[in-house]
Design an enzyme around this catalytic site. Sequence first.
Site: not given
Length: 496
Positions: A15, A82, A241-242
Amino acid sequence: MPAVKFLAFDFGAESGRAILGELAGSRIRLEEIHRFPNHPVKVLGHLYWNLLYLFDELKQGLIKASRSGHKNLAGIGVDTWGVDFGLVGKRNQILGNPFCYRDLRTKGMVEKACQLIPREELYYYTGIQFMPLNTIFQLLSMVETTEYLLDVTEKILFMPDLFNFLLTGEMLSEYTIASTSQLLNATRRTWEPVIFKRLNLPFQLMAPLIEPGTVIGQILPEIAEETGLQPVEVVAPACHDTASAVAAVPVQSPRWAYLSSGTWSLLGIEVREPIINKKSLQYNFTNEGGVKGTIRFLHNTMGLWLLQRCLAKWNRAGANLTYAEVTKLAEKAPPFKCLIDVDDLIFLNPPDMPRAIVEFCRKTGQPSPQNKGEFTRCILESLALKYRYVLEKITEVSGEPIEILHIIGGGSQNEVLNQFTANATGVEVVAGPVEATALGNIIIQAIARKELTSLEEGRELIALSFPLKRYEPRERSVWEDVYQKTRSLFWAGQDQ
């Protein structure tokens, strides 16, 4: 002083969402502006991301922000998963939809690459964990099968770089997302030309690298007109995002590890220099770029993907269950009936996840789960035990004992998994914040715009603004006995 507002777009593999962050005094407040599903689309045997749909949803987030009274933003930041990338041709034309990392086009590419450049040499350049989905192997598969596309490509852009390009017209590659590619020199933090040369990859197509916190440029006039926003600058947060999630860890101990828990489980520590040696290669650890000169030394472990796929299978058959409901069923199921190695390749993208779990249990001489609660408990217990194994190896390689494990992201809401993790690892677990990725995105934007002075100030702000839940280890002897048996069953060969 009026609140300063930043908009974070966080695209996940399941999402996406647009989250507004307001900085006011000693607190940060979040408001979800827009949420939308994301899933790959299968076309003629291949998996693709629906880029135009995703960009339209991004614009819908901008429109909703504008209509909600947030026309004057201090910044916009985009982060994504990624390794995946898109191709930009002449005159800024997008050349097709980006492939999804779960596509099978990379089958055999790890072995092919290691024939051209030895595994050890490749690892010592990049410090990156070997996974078939890595950008390096996706690119190699293109050279092998669809080189004509690369012949008409001007630039290769990773997913967040692609969205930044569509917003601003600028083609740049942010460091943290580029570091996932296995094409970057981990020590010099630049593209490694030797890799491109030895694998015959197109070095000239890689975009210039920028650091997280770089102001890329204003949104294009057409975007401002369509969305109703005032001119606003796009800031590169930690675009992976990480990396954004780890930036938001509310650190409270000098000896801490993080677990970014979601579709994937990213378990590691924050260090100043990459850890690249025989042990880190043996255990398949990765050194990905972090913010403010840090490295994320971690292991990519399969995460709640297994439960997501089981739930999707059950709900297609009419079960209509939620994550919370199957987790409650798991609490009532018998403990340790069967366990799986969550990183076995059988679980990467099977057409039927419950059947894959049954097949793994059959091959390893274990009884199979018989109902949804048993399947769920098997997954959660297996994840917790794998976390113990990875944490043990992190301590061995780094020489630093871990006192606290911070679990962040959507998976931090799973209280059963959090308690299992504390039981299995024997360390205190601190869960939260849930929206760590968006928060990390926002605080890096705020530092870039000089609304915050440092990463430490941003982390302290997060700790003051959001509740954290603590889990102390329980049933240690039982979990220790199970761990030792599991270790000999699944991972004994990796310890040599």
